[in-house]
Design a protein around this motif. Structure first.
Motif, mmCIF file in Angstrom:
data_model
loop_
_atom_site.group_PDB
_atom_site.id
_atom_site.type_symbol
_atom_site.label_atom_id
_atom_site.label_comp_id
_atom_site.label_asym_id
_atom_site.label_seq_id
_atom_site.Cartn_x
_atom_site.Cartn_y
_atom_site.Cartn_z
ATOM 1 N N ILE A 1 0.850 -1.186 0.000
ATOM 2 C CA ILE A 1 0.000 0.000 0.000
ATOM 3 C C ILE A 1 0.892 1.244 0.000
ATOM 4 O O ILE A 1 1.625 1.505 0.957
ATOM 5 C CB ILE A 1 -0.930 0.029 1.231
ATOM 6 N N TYR A 2 0.800 2.004 -1.092
ATOM 7 C CA TYR A 2 1.552 3.251 -1.225
ATOM 8 C C TYR A 2 0.615 4.461 -1.290
ATOM 9 O O TYR A 2 1.043 5.595 -1.088
ATOM 10 C CB TYR A 2 2.413 3.228 -2.489
ATOM 11 N N GLY A 3 -0.656 4.224 -1.587
ATOM 12 C CA GLY A 3 -1.615 5.302 -1.771
ATOM 13 C C GLY A 3 -2.551 5.456 -0.585
ATOM 14 O O GLY A 3 -2.207 5.156 0.553
ATOM 15 N N THR A 4 -3.785 5.882 -0.866
ATOM 16 C CA THR A 4 -4.775 6.175 0.167
ATOM 17 C C THR A 4 -5.912 5.156 0.110
ATOM 18 O O THR A 4 -6.462 4.892 -0.963
ATOM 19 C CB THR A 4 -5.351 7.594 -0.031
ATOM 20 N N VAL A 5 -6.240 4.580 1.267
ATOM 21 C CA VAL A 5 -7.327 3.597 1.360
ATOM 22 C C VAL A 5 -8.267 4.047 2.466
ATOM 23 O O VAL A 5 -7.853 4.211 3.617
ATOM 24 C CB VAL A 5 -6.795 2.186 1.673
ATOM 25 N N ARG A 6 -9.544 4.259 2.119
ATOM 26 C CA ARG A 6 -10.537 4.680 3.101
ATOM 27 C C ARG A 6 -11.747 3.749 3.050
ATOM 28 O O ARG A 6 -12.310 3.521 1.991
ATOM 29 C CB ARG A 6 -11.021 6.115 2.837
ATOM 30 N N HIS A 7 -12.119 3.219 4.208
ATOM 31 C CA HIS A 7 -13.354 2.431 4.355
ATOM 32 C C HIS A 7 -13.496 1.405 3.225
ATOM 33 O O HIS A 7 -14.465 1.390 2.485
ATOM 34 C CB HIS A 7 -14.574 3.361 4.386
ATOM 35 N N SER A 8 -12.508 0.546 3.122
ATOM 36 C CA SER A 8 -12.481 -0.424 2.025
ATOM 37 C C SER A 8 -11.928 -1.759 2.506
ATOM 38 O O SER A 8 -11.297 -1.857 3.554
ATOM 39 C CB SER A 8 -11.634 0.106 0.864
ATOM 40 N N ILE A 9 -12.169 -2.790 1.691
ATOM 41 C CA ILE A 9 -11.618 -4.128 1.907
ATOM 42 C C ILE A 9 -10.531 -4.347 0.868
ATOM 43 O O ILE A 9 -10.797 -4.330 -0.340
ATOM 44 C CB ILE A 9 -12.697 -5.211 1.731
ATOM 45 N N ILE A 10 -9.296 -4.527 1.321
ATOM 46 C CA ILE A 10 -8.179 -4.826 0.421
ATOM 47 C C ILE A 10 -7.779 -6.279 0.671
ATOM 48 O O ILE A 10 -7.280 -6.624 1.741
ATOM 49 C CB ILE A 10 -6.978 -3.884 0.657
ATOM 50 N N SER A 11 -8.006 -7.123 -0.310
ATOM 51 C CA SER A 11 -7.834 -8.571 -0.130
ATOM 52 C C SER A 11 -6.384 -9.004 -0.315
ATOM 53 O O SER A 11 -5.484 -8.184 -0.579
ATOM 54 C CB SER A 11 -8.744 -9.313 -1.122
ATOM 55 N N LEU A 12 -6.175 -10.288 -0.207
ATOM 56 C CA LEU A 12 -4.838 -10.879 -0.277
ATOM 57 C C LEU A 12 -4.093 -10.478 -1.549
ATOM 58 O O LEU A 12 -4.636 -10.534 -2.653
ATOM 59 C CB LEU A 12 -4.950 -12.400 -0.230
ATOM 60 N N GLY A 13 -2.822 -10.086 -1.392
ATOM 61 C CA GLY A 13 -1.928 -9.910 -2.533
ATOM 62 C C GLY A 13 -2.249 -8.753 -3.456
ATOM 63 O O GLY A 13 -1.979 -8.834 -4.656
ATOM 64 N N CYS A 14 -2.796 -7.661 -2.921
ATOM 65 C CA CYS A 14 -3.146 -6.506 -3.757
ATOM 66 C C CYS A 14 -2.080 -5.411 -3.657
ATOM 67 O O CYS A 14 -1.330 -5.340 -2.684
ATOM 68 C CB CYS A 14 -4.495 -5.933 -3.348
ATOM 69 N N THR A 15 -2.066 -4.544 -4.657
ATOM 70 C CA THR A 15 -1.170 -3.390 -4.664
ATOM 71 C C THR A 15 -1.971 -2.124 -4.924
ATOM 72 O O THR A 15 -2.779 -2.082 -5.855
ATOM 73 C CB THR A 15 -0.090 -3.526 -5.754
#
Length: 396
Positions: A308-322
């Motif tokens: 994770i290099y960016g911005t994540v708000r109120h989300s589901i980020i699953s296995l092995g994502c960029t």
């Protein structure tokens, strides 16, 4: 071969096409659709079985079975690979009487596997759907069924009257015995909705499955045929009230909503916590996620193996994502293996497995009125090119 007699076994209907999930199920059976960052939908009923002490589960697959069959394997992630326990995948097959083949309906699917059930000589059979998100103690329901000397017990939940016509509706007496069952009535008489979770006495169900198969006019369905026939024959049917979280994730909106309901300090569905009701899953080993110092994450789940290099708000980020530098992900479900390149913006979306959102591309946007949610969706392996836009509600 010796098979130990079981008091209870479960039969899990996992062969649905899931056409209302559209591009998400073009290559994947609905029960195998990812959920909650590191799970699949089928993990919930399978884990419920184990947590309820049910160690023998027949899993009836049909549509796009390869991925689901591989995922279930020998049942090891759920502890169903031990002596005298099993998770047995049961695809359709042709019998000697030539009557079998593709599962024609829910009742026919169980009928085709009478021989499997008979191996264990169960007193009770729990019939489940493979496409609901919930935690439930089936053992308590079986005990309730036994205490009331019922032939069949159906789990029910109260639904708003305006939604009742979408469900099988149970009309009950004050003692919760069922006197009428209506399949998706236009004018429902009650709001007791069937959850598609049944407990049957096996000796009685077996007789009715055989009779149903011999009826050329039957739809071979539990709601349309088996339940009404049991009532018509004078058998005692009971309603089992369930008040916990339960969601049918059969549509894009409901799948997105169920994922969002995992988030927050006091989530509507708490997937964390209680060890006695934990949800197990088959997961490949991933390294720990890397969170860049310049990134920003709030109110979200981030599974293993992510960068994770960016911005994540109120989300589901699953296995092995960029999530690339300068990218923004908001109110979205990002399924396993997704790449979101630098500068991309993703809002109110579901990104299918292994899809790629290229540099400066835009997916989705703000919602309109609350009753017109527009979730943008990408299919498994889809690629949204640089500087292009996938509008709210569109699919790729």
């Amino acid at each position: 071969m010796y098979f130990q007699k079981k008091r209870v076994i479960a039969m899990l209907l996992a062969g649905g096409q899931g056409s209302r999930l559209k591009v998400l199920t073009e290559k994947t059976a609905k029960p195998a659709v990812p959920f909650g960052g590191k799970y699949r939908i089928i993990d919930f009923p399978l884990s419920n079985c184990v947590n309820s002490g049910i160690d023998t589960v027949g899993i009836l697959t049909q549509y796009q079975p390869l991925e689901l069959n591989e995922y279930i394997g020998n049942g090891q992630p759920w502890g169903l690979n031990k002596t005298h326990s099993c998770a047995q995948v049961l695809p359709p097959y042709e019998r000697h009487d030539k009557k079998s083949g593709w599962y024609k309906g829910t009742a026919n699917a169980i009928y085709q596997n009478i021989d499997f059930i008979d191996r264990f000589q169960p007193d009770y059979v729990v019939v489940l759907s493979g496409d609901h998100i919930y935690k439930m103690d089936y053992a308590a329901m079986v005990n309730y069924h036994e205490q009331h000397c019922a032939a069949c017990t159906i789990a029910v939940r109260d639904v708003p009257l305006k939604e009742a016509s979408r469900f099988g509706i149970l009309n009950t007496n004050p003692d919760n015995s069922i006197y009428e069952f209506e399949e998706k009535p236009k004018k429902p008489k009650s709001t007791n909705a069937s959850m598609g979770i049944y407990v049957f006495n096996w000796d009685i169900l077996r007789q009715f499955l055989i009779a149903d198969e011999e009826d050329p006019n039957s739809a071979n369905d539990f709601g349309k045929n088996i339940i009404p026939n049991l009532l018509g024959a004078g058998h005692k049917l009971m309603a089992y009230n369930f008040s916990g979280y339960w969601k049918d994730v059969g549509t894009i909106d409901s799948l997105w909503e169920a994922n969002m309901e995992l988030l927050g300090e006091n989530p509507e569905f708490n997937i964390r916590g209680d060890e006695r009701s934990k949800i197990c899953a088959r997961n490949n080993a991933h390294p720990s996620s890397y969170i860049d110092p310049a990134s920003s994450i709030s109110g979200s789940f981030v599974a293993e193996g992510c960068e994770i290099y960016g911005t994540v708000r109120h989300s589901i980020i699953s296995l092995g994502c960029t999530v690339g530098e300068g990218a923004v992900v908001e109110d979205s479900v990002v399924m396993p293996g997704v790449t979101i390149e630098p500068g991309a913006i993703v809002r109110h979306a579901i990104l299918g497995e292994d899809s790629r959102i290229c540099r400066n591309a835009v997916v989705g946007g703000a919602f309109g009125p609350e009753d017109k949610k527009q979730i943008s969706v990408t299919a498994k392996g889809a690629v949204l090119a640089e500087n292009t836009v996938l509008l709210p509600g569109e699919m790729l």
